[in-house]
Design a protein around this motif. Structure first.
Motif, PDB file in Angstrom:
ATOM      1  N   HIS A   1      37.962  25.428   2.941  1.00 22.36           N
ATOM      2  CA  HIS A   1      37.566  24.041   3.179  1.00 22.36           C
ATOM      3  C   HIS A   1      36.152  24.072   3.732  1.00 22.36           C
ATOM      4  O   HIS A   1      35.790  24.993   4.467  1.00 22.36           O
ATOM      5  CB  HIS A   1      38.504  23.383   4.198  1.00 22.36           C
TER       6      HIS A   1
ATOM      7  N   PRO B   1      37.758  21.375  -0.954  1.00 17.20           N
ATOM      8  CA  PRO B   1      37.839  20.197  -0.087  1.00 17.20           C
ATOM      9  C   PRO B   1      36.624  20.123   0.840  1.00 17.20           C
ATOM     10  O   PRO B   1      36.271  21.099   1.499  1.00 17.20           O
ATOM     11  CB  PRO B   1      39.127  20.418   0.710  1.00 17.20           C
TER      12      PRO B   1
ATOM     13  N   ALA C   1      38.521  18.312   8.348  1.00 12.88           N
ATOM     14  CA  ALA C   1      38.957  19.515   7.627  1.00 12.88           C
ATOM     15  C   ALA C   1      40.310  19.982   8.138  1.00 12.88           C
ATOM     16  O   ALA C   1      41.180  20.383   7.354  1.00 12.88           O
ATOM     17  CB  ALA C   1      37.923  20.627   7.767  1.00 12.88           C
TER      18      ALA C   1
END
Length: 157
Positions: free
Chosen positions: A79, A101, A109
């Motif tokens: 992430h 992401p 996150a």
């Protein structure tokens, strides 16, 4: 110039945060890639905090994409955190934001991490950390919506 980038790694519960500051370019990307490869192979979620990155080029993006693939293969995930317009824009322009992401904050996150013992947060323990909320199902999707009450008229739909 390798001294244009600073990397710090912290193990937190069931995930790892790698904080990067400075420039991630063709000169510094290999060093970042070395750190990310070691972390991505662990099977733990890795959060790359790029909020202090002032510049990132294609070499830096390649290293992140490779680490994301390696993490997924090992049962983990990568992430990225960045609130900087320049970094977010290059992720969007290259489509990397659809593969990795991307959150604006570390808290964002963390909310995107899978819940469970592997991240140090219990699934059924709301005090264990933030969890993403599932959207409420649309009652009209996939079946007919039922009226809340009958008014004596025939309902057709």
């Amino acid at each position: 110039m390798d001294d244009m980038m600073v990397v710090q790694v912290r193990l937190q519960g069931g995930y790892t945060v790698i904080t990067v500051a400075g420039e991630v370019d063709i000169a510094t990307a290999p060093r970042l890639g070395h750190h990310l490869a070691a972390l991505a192979g662990s099977g733990r979620p890795v959060i790359a905090d790029l909020d202090q990155v002032s510049f990132i080029d294609a070499a830096g993006l390649r290293v992140l994409a490779a680490a994301a693939r390696q993490a997924a293969a090992a049962g983990g995930s990568l992430h990225v955190v960045s609130g900087r317009y320049q970094v977010r824009r290059v992720f969007a322009l290259t489509g990397l934001d659809r593969q990795i992401p991307l959150a604006r904050t570390l808290a964002g996150a963390l909310a995107g991490l899978p819940s469970g013992p592997e991240t140090g947060r219990a699934r059924n323990n709301p005090a264990g950390g933030p969890r993403p909320q599932a959207a409420a199902p649309d009652p009209g999707r996939g079946r007919r919506a039922q009226p809340r009450h009958q008014t004596g008229k025939e309902v057709t739909g």
